[in-house]
Design a protein around this motif. Structure first.
Motif, PDB file in Angstrom:
ATOM      1  N   ILE A  13       3.110 -40.446  42.040  1.00  0.00           N
ATOM      2  CA  ILE A  13       2.335 -39.972  40.892  1.00  0.00           C
ATOM      3  C   ILE A  13       2.894 -40.595  39.628  1.00  0.00           C
ATOM      4  O   ILE A  13       4.111 -40.572  39.396  1.00  0.00           O
ATOM      5  N   SER A  14       2.012 -41.167  38.817  1.00  0.00           N
ATOM      6  CA  SER A  14       2.413 -41.646  37.494  1.00  0.00           C
ATOM      7  C   SER A  14       1.711 -40.792  36.456  1.00  0.00           C
ATOM      8  O   SER A  14       0.541 -40.430  36.612  1.00  0.00           O
ATOM      9  N   ARG A  15       2.443 -40.469  35.384  1.00  0.00           N
ATOM     10  CA  ARG A  15       1.904 -39.618  34.322  1.00  0.00           C
ATOM     11  C   ARG A  15       1.693 -40.451  33.068  1.00  0.00           C
ATOM     12  O   ARG A  15       2.634 -41.055  32.551  1.00  0.00           O
ATOM     13  N   ASP A  16       0.465 -40.478  32.585  1.00  0.00           N
ATOM     14  CA  ASP A  16       0.128 -41.215  31.370  1.00  0.00           C
ATOM     15  C   ASP A  16      -0.019 -40.222  30.223  1.00  0.00           C
ATOM     16  O   ASP A  16      -1.004 -39.498  30.143  1.00  0.00           O
ATOM     17  N   ASN A  17       0.989 -40.173  29.346  1.00  0.00           N
ATOM     18  CA  ASN A  17       0.925 -39.245  28.220  1.00  0.00           C
ATOM     19  C   ASN A  17       0.941 -39.973  26.879  1.00  0.00           C
ATOM     20  O   ASN A  17       1.390 -39.441  25.863  1.00  0.00           O
ATOM     21  N   GLY A  49      16.280 -40.399  50.130  1.00  0.00           N
ATOM     22  CA  GLY A  49      16.193 -41.554  49.245  1.00  0.00           C
ATOM     23  C   GLY A  49      14.920 -41.647  48.435  1.00  0.00           C
ATOM     24  O   GLY A  49      14.757 -42.575  47.635  1.00  0.00           O
ATOM     25  N   ARG A  50      14.003 -40.698  48.579  1.00  0.00           N
ATOM     26  CA  ARG A  50      12.700 -40.782  47.899  1.00  0.00           C
ATOM     27  C   ARG A  50      12.722 -40.180  46.502  1.00  0.00           C
ATOM     28  O   ARG A  50      11.783 -40.365  45.735  1.00  0.00           O
ATOM     29  N   VAL A  51      13.760 -39.437  46.176  1.00  0.00           N
ATOM     30  CA  VAL A  51      13.891 -38.823  44.853  1.00  0.00           C
ATOM     31  C   VAL A  51      15.255 -39.212  44.286  1.00  0.00           C
ATOM     32  O   VAL A  51      16.258 -39.151  44.995  1.00  0.00           O
ATOM     33  N   THR A  52      15.281 -39.600  43.013  1.00  0.00           N
ATOM     34  CA  THR A  52      16.529 -40.109  42.433  1.00  0.00           C
ATOM     35  C   THR A  52      17.010 -39.330  41.217  1.00  0.00           C
ATOM     36  O   THR A  52      18.152 -39.505  40.796  1.00  0.00           O
ATOM     37  N   VAL A  91      11.463 -39.669  40.028  1.00  0.00           N
ATOM     38  CA  VAL A  91      12.211 -40.921  40.178  1.00  0.00           C
ATOM     39  C   VAL A  91      12.398 -41.620  38.834  1.00  0.00           C
ATOM     40  O   VAL A  91      13.335 -42.390  38.654  1.00  0.00           O
ATOM     41  N   GLU A  92      11.493 -41.361  37.878  1.00  0.00           N
ATOM     42  CA  GLU A  92      11.626 -41.851  36.512  1.00  0.00           C
ATOM     43  C   GLU A  92      11.031 -40.783  35.594  1.00  0.00           C
ATOM     44  O   GLU A  92      10.500 -39.780  36.060  1.00  0.00           O
ATOM     45  N   PHE A 119       6.831 -39.884  39.844  1.00  0.00           N
ATOM     46  CA  PHE A 119       7.268 -38.901  40.826  1.00  0.00           C
ATOM     47  C   PHE A 119       6.765 -39.307  42.208  1.00  0.00           C
ATOM     48  O   PHE A 119       5.691 -39.895  42.337  1.00  0.00           O
ATOM     49  N   THR A 120       7.537 -39.000  43.228  1.00  0.00           N
ATOM     50  CA  THR A 120       7.074 -39.259  44.595  1.00  0.00           C
ATOM     51  C   THR A 120       6.438 -37.995  45.171  1.00  0.00           C
ATOM     52  O   THR A 120       6.857 -36.875  44.884  1.00  0.00           O
TER      53      THR A 120
END
Length: 296
Positions: free
Chosen positions: A60-64, A235-238, A263-264, A268-269
């Motif tokens: 998931i990418s969040r565009d804010n 390893g999917r979440v950092t 992850v950033e 999000f994964t």
């Protein structure tokens, strides 16, 4: 609330993360296809459960960015292929001028209108922002236009409940996820309530669980090394976050039905397994983004 971090890398978790990078079932002949799934037909794909024995890995990418995007960001769900390529699946955005939190979900990244052909469902909360229900694009009971056989009556796909934390206790937040069960053909049992007492939330609260599956977030463990609560995300979440979670059935807490984590800052994964589908997983993730004053 406290943040949930990924488990520190150890010999044990390294071996687990290796499993995460192995070639997945069914990917040898048609390397990047999902068994029994057609990504060219997004609406059908999004409503079908993940194949048994196969984890569908998404991001998931969040565009804010923009004038009102901070309050009303757009979220995009992409399927992550083994070769690293990302394929768009769903988009969601919080609707303005709504009394409760209300997210519209679409299979078109550029068309997030309720009247658009790509509208596939919505997520709606109660006033407190602690209970959420996900619907498909059918017509609400009591509204005009419902067919005689009621085949276009809206269907409930999942309910999400966050435990209230009015006393402010420190610790991981708790959530319950209720999804329809599956029939012998591995198809979702349809819930189209004709009355408030027939909704998934009402049935769950009254412990009428026929054809329903109750899931909950896996309890994280305290890690002395990091002095924090952790889960093994393979390893999917950092990054640590209060929103990181794994969804399991209490009878088998090692089988991860869904996991979600940061992850950033705006990435999000989301990984999900049978019997969950893409709309359910995406909507559960959207409910986690929503602010819940009573749960913090």
């Amino acid at each position: 609330m406290v943040a949930i971090g990924p488990r520190p890398q150890t010999a044990k978790s390294n071996s687990a993360s290796k499993e995460d990078t192995d070639v997945r079932p069914g990917s040898s002949a048609s390397k990047y296809n999902i068994p029994g799934m057609d990504l060219d037909d997004l609406e059908s794909f999004c409503m079908k459960p993940a194949p048994q024995g196969y984890t569908i890995k998404c991001r998931i990418s969040r565009d804010n960015k923009g004038i009102d995007r901070h309050s009303y960001p757009t979220y995009y769900l992409h399927y992550e292929r083994d070769d690293g390529k990302k394929i768009f699946i769903l988009a969601g955005r919080k609707r303005k001028r709504s009394k409760t939190s209300n997210y519209l979900i679409s299979v078109d990244a550029t068309d997030l209108s309720r009247d658009g052909e790509s509208y596939i469902g919505k997520l709606r909360s109660n006033i407190m922002g602690t209970k959420f229900t996900v619907y498909d694009h059918g017509i609400k009971l009591g509204k005009p236009g419902i067919n005689i056989d009621r085949d276009n009556l809206r269907e409930e796909l999942v309910a999400v409940c966050y435990e209230t934390n009015v006393l402010g206790f420190k610790g991981p937040r708790k959530m319950t996820v209720i999804i329809p069960g599956m029939n012998i053909s591995h198809e979702r049992v349809k819930f189209k309530p004709n009355h408030e007492r027939e909704t998934i939330l009402s049935r769950w609260q009254n412990r009428n669980m026929e054809n329903l599956i109750e899931l909950s977030n896996k309890t994280p463990v305290w890690n002395e090394e990091t002095q924090s609560y952790v889960l093994n995300f393979r390893g999917r979440v950092t990054q640590a976050s209060v929103k990181n979670f794994q969804i399991v059935h209490q009878s088998d807490p090692e089988y991860i039905v869904m996991q979600f984590g940061r992850v950033e800052d705006n990435v999000f994964t989301v990984d999900y397994n049978y019997p969950m589908n893409a709309v359910q997983a995406f909507a559960i993730a959207l409910s986690s983004f929503d602010s819940k004053l009573a749960c913090e």
